[in-house]
Scaffold this motif. Structure first.
Motif, PDB file in Angstrom:
ATOM      1  N   ARG A 187     -57.346 -43.578 -22.984  1.00 51.15           N
ATOM      2  CA  ARG A 187     -56.524 -42.448 -22.242  1.00 51.15           C
ATOM      3  C   ARG A 187     -56.048 -41.306 -23.445  1.00 51.15           C
ATOM      4  O   ARG A 187     -55.936 -41.207 -24.730  1.00 51.15           O
ATOM      5  CB  ARG A 187     -55.586 -42.786 -21.302  1.00 51.15           C
ATOM      6  N   SER A 188     -55.610 -39.709 -22.629  1.00 50.41           N
ATOM      7  CA  SER A 188     -55.321 -38.842 -23.425  1.00 50.41           C
ATOM      8  C   SER A 188     -53.720 -39.355 -22.977  1.00 50.41           C
ATOM      9  O   SER A 188     -52.953 -39.666 -22.406  1.00 50.41           O
ATOM     10  CB  SER A 188     -55.671 -37.515 -23.055  1.00 50.41           C
ATOM     11  N   MET A 189     -53.140 -38.863 -24.191  1.00 48.13           N
ATOM     12  CA  MET A 189     -50.913 -39.008 -24.860  1.00 48.13           C
ATOM     13  C   MET A 189     -51.053 -38.457 -24.946  1.00 48.13           C
ATOM     14  O   MET A 189     -51.342 -37.654 -25.396  1.00 48.13           O
ATOM     15  CB  MET A 189     -51.353 -40.163 -25.859  1.00 48.13           C
ATOM     16  N   VAL A 190     -49.689 -38.094 -24.197  1.00 47.40           N
ATOM     17  CA  VAL A 190     -48.779 -37.390 -24.856  1.00 47.40           C
ATOM     18  C   VAL A 190     -47.906 -37.145 -25.980  1.00 47.40           C
ATOM     19  O   VAL A 190     -47.026 -38.547 -25.906  1.00 47.40           O
ATOM     20  CB  VAL A 190     -47.833 -36.785 -23.356  1.00 47.40           C
ATOM     21  N   GLY A 191     -47.958 -36.779 -27.238  1.00 44.24           N
ATOM     22  CA  GLY A 191     -47.681 -37.480 -27.884  1.00 44.24           C
ATOM     23  C   GLY A 191     -46.638 -36.873 -28.888  1.00 44.24           C
ATOM     24  O   GLY A 191     -45.750 -35.998 -27.717  1.00 44.24           O
ATOM     25  N   TYR A 192     -46.124 -37.261 -29.708  1.00 45.86           N
ATOM     26  CA  TYR A 192     -44.579 -36.576 -30.541  1.00 45.86           C
ATOM     27  C   TYR A 192     -45.015 -36.059 -31.384  1.00 45.86           C
ATOM     28  O   TYR A 192     -45.768 -35.882 -31.927  1.00 45.86           O
ATOM     29  CB  TYR A 192     -43.612 -37.836 -30.903  1.00 45.86           C
ATOM     30  N   THR A 217     -51.108 -33.424 -26.625  1.00 44.74           N
ATOM     31  CA  THR A 217     -49.763 -32.733 -26.188  1.00 44.74           C
ATOM     32  C   THR A 217     -48.991 -33.492 -27.273  1.00 44.74           C
ATOM     33  O   THR A 217     -49.307 -34.750 -26.731  1.00 44.74           O
ATOM     34  CB  THR A 217     -49.235 -32.552 -24.891  1.00 44.74           C
ATOM     35  N   ARG A 218     -47.425 -32.315 -27.386  1.00 42.93           N
ATOM     36  CA  ARG A 218     -46.808 -33.274 -28.236  1.00 42.93           C
ATOM     37  C   ARG A 218     -45.550 -32.327 -28.103  1.00 42.93           C
ATOM     38  O   ARG A 218     -45.751 -31.069 -27.712  1.00 42.93           O
ATOM     39  CB  ARG A 218     -47.202 -32.687 -29.825  1.00 42.93           C
ATOM     40  N   THR A 219     -44.444 -33.000 -27.893  1.00 45.36           N
ATOM     41  CA  THR A 219     -43.053 -32.611 -28.198  1.00 45.36           C
ATOM     42  C   THR A 219     -41.998 -33.112 -29.065  1.00 45.36           C
ATOM     43  O   THR A 219     -42.321 -34.681 -29.089  1.00 45.36           O
ATOM     44  CB  THR A 219     -43.290 -32.523 -25.880  1.00 45.36           C
ATOM     45  N   ARG A 220     -40.987 -32.461 -29.157  1.00 48.33           N
ATOM     46  CA  ARG A 220     -40.221 -33.346 -29.665  1.00 48.33           C
ATOM     47  C   ARG A 220     -39.288 -34.185 -29.020  1.00 48.33           C
ATOM     48  O   ARG A 220     -38.486 -34.993 -29.460  1.00 48.33           O
ATOM     49  CB  ARG A 220     -38.659 -31.965 -30.473  1.00 48.33           C
ATOM     50  N   ASN A 221     -39.196 -34.178 -27.633  1.00 47.10           N
ATOM     51  CA  ASN A 221     -37.872 -34.929 -26.779  1.00 47.10           C
ATOM     52  C   ASN A 221     -38.750 -35.667 -26.137  1.00 47.10           C
ATOM     53  O   ASN A 221     -40.106 -35.325 -25.275  1.00 47.10           O
ATOM     54  CB  ASN A 221     -37.716 -33.638 -26.066  1.00 47.10           C
ATOM     55  N   ALA A 222     -38.502 -37.154 -25.724  1.00 46.71           N
ATOM     56  CA  ALA A 222     -39.077 -38.274 -25.145  1.00 46.71           C
ATOM     57  C   ALA A 222     -38.882 -38.124 -23.546  1.00 46.71           C
ATOM     58  O   ALA A 222     -39.901 -38.436 -22.796  1.00 46.71           O
ATOM     59  CB  ALA A 222     -37.649 -39.609 -25.727  1.00 46.71           C
TER      60      ALA A 222
END
Length: 300
Positions: A187-192, A217-222
């Motif tokens: 699967r495609s993941m949303v990571g950090y 896709t990455r983000t700093r916030n869970a």
């Protein structure tokens, strides 16, 4: 430097106009009272009280000294009162560090209760996305305590709040069955972002289970990661404390379950304010929002 005891004796002598009366009020002997006044006069270099046939009165120097002596005693009394207030949890300042993902779900209810029950205590908050960064803040004295996942390096005092489950957040409509890392690898993941220690930890877990996750896709916030996943940008692995109530997406357990310890790190385990806050955090523990618990069902 003049002692507070000497200043206290001087103020009492001026107030009562008698060494004998001042000594009685302060529960001292008259010679001890005279000794304190003499010590003050030696420190100043001149007499502060004038002996009369019936009692005493301040000299010119004594009259000049009296306001500052009273102010010094008042300041000392305030300092003692402040210390006692802190000791009983009614005053002072507490500097708190917290993992960003745990601020809303774990920390906020305790902060709210403290603001209500202990309005005299000022609470400062610093948020980080790295457990090791929080440990560094505590170790350097920048905060008095920190709440977050157990760091990789910490030799100080800690309390265990509980274990927190990491779950898979995704768009609605997913089935109720747990998700394996083998399935996630497809699967495609949303990571950090690399600044968030959660991302490196999850990569290590995936490697231990023989897979690599494809992060688009990455983000700093869970919490943001969970919302991006709910919007259909991929699957996000999110600690339960980061999930908001009424989460719009689907939430599934991992197979096998993935847990991490949540701890409180204390700079000084003997500090009364920090220990009270630590106890309240541990008493609350790690809780799952009701709507999330319904989605997850009973743990196996």
């Amino acid at each position: 430097m003049a002692t507070l005891r000497a200043l206290e004796c001087f103020v009492a002598v001026c107030q009562f106009g008698s060494v004998t009366e001042a000594a009685a009020r302060l529960h001292m002997s008259q010679p001890a009272m005279s000794h304190q006044i003499a010590a003050l006069e030696r420190e100043i270099g001149t007499s502060v009280v004038e002996r009369l046939s019936r009692g005493v009165r301040p000299t010119v120097a004594g009259r000049a000294l009296l306001p500052d002596a009273r102010a010094a005693l008042a300041a000392a009394q305030r300092a003692v009162a402040t210390g006692r207030a802190v000791a009983r949890g009614a005053g002072g300042q507490l500097r708190i560090g917290c993992a960003e993902s745990m601020t809303a779900g774990l920390l906020a209810p305790v902060l709210r209760a403290w603001h209500r029950r202990r309005p005299g205590v000022h609470l400062g908050l610093t948020e980080l996305s790295s457990a090791d960064g929080l440990a560094d803040l505590v170790g350097s004295g920048m905060v008095d305590l920190a709440v977050g996942p157990r760091p990789s390096r910490w030799a100080g005092f800690e309390s265990l709040v509980g274990s927190e489950e990491v779950v898979a957040a995704m768009a609605g409509g997913a089935g109720p069955e747990p998700v394996t890392f083998t399935q996630l690898a497809k699967r495609s993941m949303v990571g950090y972002h690399p600044d968030n220690g959660l991302g490196a930890w999850l990569d290590d877990v995936a490697a231990e289970r023989g897979v690599a996750l494809t992060v688009l896709t990455r983000t700093r916030n869970a919490t943001t990661a969970a919302h991006l996943a709910a919007a259909g940008l991929g699957v996000a692995l999110v600690p339960i404390t980061a999930l908001p109530s009424a989460f719009p997406g689907a939430v599934r357990r991992l197979d096998p379950p993935l847990l991490r310890d949540v701890v409180v790190l204390l700079a000084n385990p003997h500090d009364p304010l920090a220990r009270r806050f630590d106890a309240d955090i541990c008493r609350r523990g790690v809780r799952v929002p009701a709507d999330i618990a319904v989605q997850l069902g009973p743990a196996e």
